[in-house]
Motif scaffolding. Structure first.
Motif, PDB file in Angstrom:
ATOM      1  N   ALA A  30       0.819  -0.991  -0.050  1.00  0.00           N
ATOM      2  CA  ALA A  30      -0.687  -0.188  -0.184  1.00  0.00           C
ATOM      3  C   ALA A  30       1.026   1.416  -0.240  1.00  0.00           C
ATOM      4  O   ALA A  30       1.375   1.343   0.194  1.00  0.00           O
ATOM      5  CB  ALA A  30      -1.200  -0.610   1.372  1.00  0.00           C
ATOM      6  N   PRO A  31       0.273   2.057  -0.197  1.00  0.00           N
ATOM      7  CA  PRO A  31       0.861   3.878  -0.367  1.00  0.00           C
ATOM      8  C   PRO A  31       1.327   4.278   0.706  1.00  0.00           C
ATOM      9  O   PRO A  31       0.706   3.961   1.757  1.00  0.00           O
ATOM     10  CB  PRO A  31       0.397   4.424  -1.387  1.00  0.00           C
ATOM     11  N   VAL A  32       2.392   5.071   1.171  1.00  0.00           N
ATOM     12  CA  VAL A  32       2.772   5.296   2.487  1.00  0.00           C
ATOM     13  C   VAL A  32       3.356   6.817   1.412  1.00  0.00           C
ATOM     14  O   VAL A  32       3.957   7.268   1.460  1.00  0.00           O
ATOM     15  CB  VAL A  32       4.731   4.423   2.522  1.00  0.00           C
ATOM     16  N   VAL A  33       2.592   7.722   2.358  1.00  0.00           N
ATOM     17  CA  VAL A  33       2.169   8.658   2.200  1.00  0.00           C
ATOM     18  C   VAL A  33       4.078   9.663   2.817  1.00  0.00           C
ATOM     19  O   VAL A  33       4.049   8.906   3.731  1.00  0.00           O
ATOM     20  CB  VAL A  33       1.747   9.607   2.843  1.00  0.00           C
ATOM     21  N   LEU A  34       4.649  10.086   1.888  1.00  0.00           N
ATOM     22  CA  LEU A  34       6.044  11.158   2.255  1.00  0.00           C
ATOM     23  C   LEU A  34       5.588  12.589   2.624  1.00  0.00           C
ATOM     24  O   LEU A  34       4.323  13.114   2.098  1.00  0.00           O
ATOM     25  CB  LEU A  34       7.017  10.848   1.420  1.00  0.00           C
ATOM     26  N   GLY A  35       6.433  13.062   3.465  1.00  0.00           N
ATOM     27  CA  GLY A  35       6.511  14.146   3.952  1.00  0.00           C
ATOM     28  C   GLY A  35       7.425  15.015   2.887  1.00  0.00           C
ATOM     29  O   GLY A  35       7.621  14.479   1.844  1.00  0.00           O
ATOM     30  N   SER A  36       6.753  16.150   2.922  1.00  0.00           N
ATOM     31  CA  SER A  36       8.121  17.478   1.448  1.00  0.00           C
ATOM     32  C   SER A  36       8.844  17.084   1.471  1.00  0.00           C
ATOM     33  O   SER A  36       9.539  17.296   0.392  1.00  0.00           O
ATOM     34  CB  SER A  36       8.004  18.929   2.196  1.00  0.00           C
ATOM     35  N   GLU A  37       9.777  16.633   2.722  1.00  0.00           N
ATOM     36  CA  GLU A  37      10.913  16.429   2.993  1.00  0.00           C
ATOM     37  C   GLU A  37      11.745  14.778   1.969  1.00  0.00           C
ATOM     38  O   GLU A  37      13.089  15.304   1.709  1.00  0.00           O
ATOM     39  CB  GLU A  37      12.010  16.913   4.267  1.00  0.00           C
ATOM     40  N   ASP A  38      10.725  14.245   2.604  1.00  0.00           N
ATOM     41  CA  ASP A  38      11.221  13.107   1.618  1.00  0.00           C
ATOM     42  C   ASP A  38      11.099  12.706   0.037  1.00  0.00           C
ATOM     43  O   ASP A  38      11.143  11.338  -0.315  1.00  0.00           O
ATOM     44  CB  ASP A  38      10.166  11.829   2.476  1.00  0.00           C
ATOM     45  N   ARG A  39      10.218  13.724  -0.070  1.00  0.00           N
ATOM     46  CA  ARG A  39       9.622  13.605  -1.562  1.00  0.00           C
ATOM     47  C   ARG A  39      11.203  13.616  -2.761  1.00  0.00           C
ATOM     48  O   ARG A  39      12.185  14.536  -2.074  1.00  0.00           O
ATOM     49  CB  ARG A  39       8.830  14.619  -2.638  1.00  0.00           C
ATOM     50  N   PRO A  40      11.217  12.632  -3.573  1.00  0.00           N
ATOM     51  CA  PRO A  40      12.036  13.161  -4.721  1.00  0.00           C
ATOM     52  C   PRO A  40      11.794  14.659  -5.046  1.00  0.00           C
ATOM     53  O   PRO A  40      11.331  14.928  -5.291  1.00  0.00           O
ATOM     54  CB  PRO A  40      11.862  12.004  -5.446  1.00  0.00           C
ATOM     55  N   ALA A  41      13.250  14.930  -5.331  1.00  0.00           N
ATOM     56  CA  ALA A  41      13.127  16.335  -5.792  1.00  0.00           C
ATOM     57  C   ALA A  41      12.132  16.695  -7.032  1.00  0.00           C
ATOM     58  O   ALA A  41      10.985  18.272  -7.060  1.00  0.00           O
ATOM     59  CB  ALA A  41      14.575  16.853  -6.402  1.00  0.00           C
ATOM     60  N   LEU A  42      12.430  16.246  -7.982  1.00  0.00           N
ATOM     61  CA  LEU A  42      11.239  16.231  -8.834  1.00  0.00           C
ATOM     62  C   LEU A  42       9.435  16.326  -9.087  1.00  0.00           C
ATOM     63  O   LEU A  42       8.972  16.768  -9.386  1.00  0.00           O
ATOM     64  CB  LEU A  42      11.418  15.494  -9.955  1.00  0.00           C
ATOM     65  N   LEU A  43       9.006  15.598  -8.072  1.00  0.00           N
ATOM     66  CA  LEU A  43       7.621  15.960  -7.244  1.00  0.00           C
ATOM     67  C   LEU A  43       8.105  16.978  -6.370  1.00  0.00           C
ATOM     68  O   LEU A  43       6.733  16.746  -5.519  1.00  0.00           O
ATOM     69  CB  LEU A  43       7.181  13.933  -6.731  1.00  0.00           C
ATOM     70  N   ARG A  44       8.552  17.322  -5.661  1.00  0.00           N
ATOM     71  CA  ARG A  44       8.490  18.269  -4.933  1.00  0.00           C
ATOM     72  C   ARG A  44       7.319  19.985  -4.879  1.00  0.00           C
ATOM     73  O   ARG A  44       6.710  20.468  -3.867  1.00  0.00           O
ATOM     74  CB  ARG A  44       9.417  19.161  -3.834  1.00  0.00           C
ATOM     75  N   GLU A  45       6.568  20.021  -6.445  1.00  0.00           N
ATOM     76  CA  GLU A  45       6.712  20.876  -6.330  1.00  0.00           C
ATOM     77  C   GLU A  45       5.248  20.618  -7.140  1.00  0.00           C
ATOM     78  O   GLU A  45       4.163  21.535  -7.300  1.00  0.00           O
ATOM     79  CB  GLU A  45       6.859  21.701  -7.670  1.00  0.00           C
ATOM     80  N   CYS A  46       4.859  19.309  -7.363  1.00  0.00           N
ATOM     81  CA  CYS A  46       3.420  18.347  -6.868  1.00  0.00           C
ATOM     82  C   CYS A  46       2.595  18.988  -5.929  1.00  0.00           C
ATOM     83  O   CYS A  46       2.518  18.811  -4.959  1.00  0.00           O
ATOM     84  CB  CYS A  46       3.277  17.152  -6.728  1.00  0.00           C
ATOM     85  N   PRO A  47       1.011  19.346  -5.908  1.00  0.00           N
ATOM     86  CA  PRO A  47       0.027  19.990  -5.501  1.00  0.00           C
ATOM     87  C   PRO A  47      -0.488  18.840  -4.831  1.00  0.00           C
ATOM     88  O   PRO A  47      -1.025  19.647  -3.687  1.00  0.00           O
ATOM     89  CB  PRO A  47      -0.618  20.464  -6.226  1.00  0.00           C
ATOM     90  N   GLY A  48      -0.330  18.507  -4.319  1.00  0.00           N
ATOM     91  CA  GLY A  48      -0.996  16.997  -3.884  1.00  0.00           C
ATOM     92  C   GLY A  48      -0.632  15.711  -3.493  1.00  0.00           C
ATOM     93  O   GLY A  48       1.161  16.959  -2.758  1.00  0.00           O
ATOM     94  N   VAL A  49      -0.696  15.390  -2.545  1.00  0.00           N
ATOM     95  CA  VAL A  49      -0.154  13.728  -2.201  1.00  0.00           C
ATOM     96  C   VAL A  49       1.218  12.883  -3.038  1.00  0.00           C
ATOM     97  O   VAL A  49       0.430  12.968  -4.263  1.00  0.00           O
ATOM     98  CB  VAL A  49      -1.235  13.331  -1.350  1.00  0.00           C
TER      99      VAL A  49
END
Length: 408
Positions: free
Chosen positions: A126-145
């Motif tokens: 199942a998906p594990v929601v990531l905090g903003s600091e754990d997101r890969p750089a390319l997905l840090r600007e994404c508006p949602g989860v």
């Protein structure tokens, strides 16, 4: 064909993609005497066209329900992970993985957010929601989860290579020429070539034919299954083809990305990253882009894919990239209304088994189904009847033969 007096093989597998090689390995480990015949290169077609994600059913639960497709596939990531770690058979540790997990992210729509909620229900992975600091750089600007999904991404060619090496004496390059089906088996004629002859004869091969008695004939030829069934007068009506047109993006500084952008109950794009022979990153782009792309020209599809990628990856720089497309039709067992099968399918016609894994991840499942049907066989002569025959190479990824464009 000349008559044979006994079965030389318990099973002959036709087609050296992931389903054929995994089935060969499964049957051989259970003590059956088997051979696999591949006409071209191992994995040519559907296996090397695939993106290599070991799906666990997420895309089938985006509507919030645990449906039969999700039930059938949800245990596959765990099984594959153990094989790829060398913790169970077949030991695929030497194949490695492209990525240990994927990412899942949303568009900004309400439907997308609801789809993400539905995707968490009932899955073993199942998906594990990531905090903003754990997101890969390319997905840090994404508006949602943004979430991590522990579905591995394999290199299909590497897995094929390991499976072929495990079964080196059982895999030959050849073509099924003729089949005579009897009550308890079949006589088949295979035409192929010897290995290269002598040190100075690097281009000289000898064509040969061999008639072999087999207890079971297992068709794992993907898009070739229909023609094989026609040759045996079994009819091609049990086969349907789902058209897909994939997009590829290539660039020396293209970042690594593996995952799905969710939009409601659909995967708007699925992106995986491979490396070409020159070490450049290549994105394979599937999902809804590939489904809608079948009605577009190559240039139209590239323009559409560019717009989609810029929409779902805010801030991505694709200005220096090259683009290409390839058709990747997927052969499946025919279903009412042309719907996608929920599970791997094995069609029984006496001693002929026609195999459709449906998804790459389901190759182990289809191999077990075949094994459960043929495990009572027992012969003694073995696959040595193919000694000296040419062995097929592993097919190259579609990016190696693509026509690339800097269309921007």
């Amino acid at each position: 064909m000349p008559a044979t007096t006994a079965f030389q093989l318990d099973a002959m597998v036709i087609g050296g993609g992931i389903a054929g090689l995994w089935t060969l390995d499964e049957l051989s480990r259970r003590g059956l005497v088997c051979a696999l015949v591949e006409r071209d290169a191992l994995g040519a077609g559907q296996t090397v066209w695939s993106q290599g994600i070991i799906h666990g059913g997420l895309k089938y639960t985006l509507g919030g329900l645990m449906n039969p497709s999700a039930e059938a596939i949800r245990g596959m990531p765990t099984l594959w992970r153990r094989c790829l770690a060398g913790a169970r058979e077949p030991n695929l540790a030497d194949a490695g993985v492209r990525a240990s997990h994927c990412h899942l992210w949303q568009t900004g729509s309400l439907a997308s957010r609801l789809g993400m909620i539905g995707a968490r229900a009932g899955l073993r992975v199942a998906p594990v929601v990531l905090g903003s600091e754990d997101r890969p750089a390319l997905l840090r600007e994404c508006p949602g989860v943004v979430a991590r999904l522990d579905e591995q991404v394999i290199d299909p060619a590497a897995v094929l290579r390991v499976l072929a090496e495990r079964n080196a004496g059982r895999v030959v390059r050849g073509e099924l020429d003729a089949v005579e089906i009897h009550g308890d088996g079949a006589r088949v004629r295979v035409t192929g070539a010897t290995d290269f002859l002598g040190e100075s004869a690097a281009r000289e091969q000898e064509t040969r034919s061999l008639t072999v008695g087999v207890r079971w004939l297992v068709l794992c030829a993907g898009n070739g299954n229909a023609a094989l069934r026609e040759m045996m007068r079994l009819g091609a009506g049990r086969v349907q083809v789902r058209p897909l047109r994939m997009v590829m993006v290539r660039g020396s500084v293209l970042p690594e990305l593996n995952g799905h952008c969710v939009d409601g109950a659909k995967t708007r794009v699925t992106i995986t990253t491979a490396r070409d022979a020159a070490g450049r990153a290549v994105w394979q782009v599937g999902g809804e882009v590939a489904e809608r792309g079948v009605s577009m020209s190559a240039n139209e599809l590239i323009r559409f894919a560019q717009a989609e990628l810029l929409a779902v990856l805010p801030g991505v720089d694709l200005s220096e990239c090259e683009w290409a497309t390839y058709d990747a039709p997927r052969a499946e067992a025919a279903m009412p209304g042309n719907r996608r099968p929920d599970d791997a399918v094995v069609i029984e016609d006496g001693c002929v088994l026609t195999v459709f894994p449906t998804k790459l991840a389901l190759a182990p499942r289809v191999a077990e189904i075949v094994a459960s049907l043929v495990c009572d066989s027992s012969v003694s002569m073995g696959a040595a009847c193919f000694d000296g025959w040419e062995r097929p190479a592993v097919a190259k990824g579609p990016w190696e033969s693509a026509v690339w464009s800097s269309l921007g």
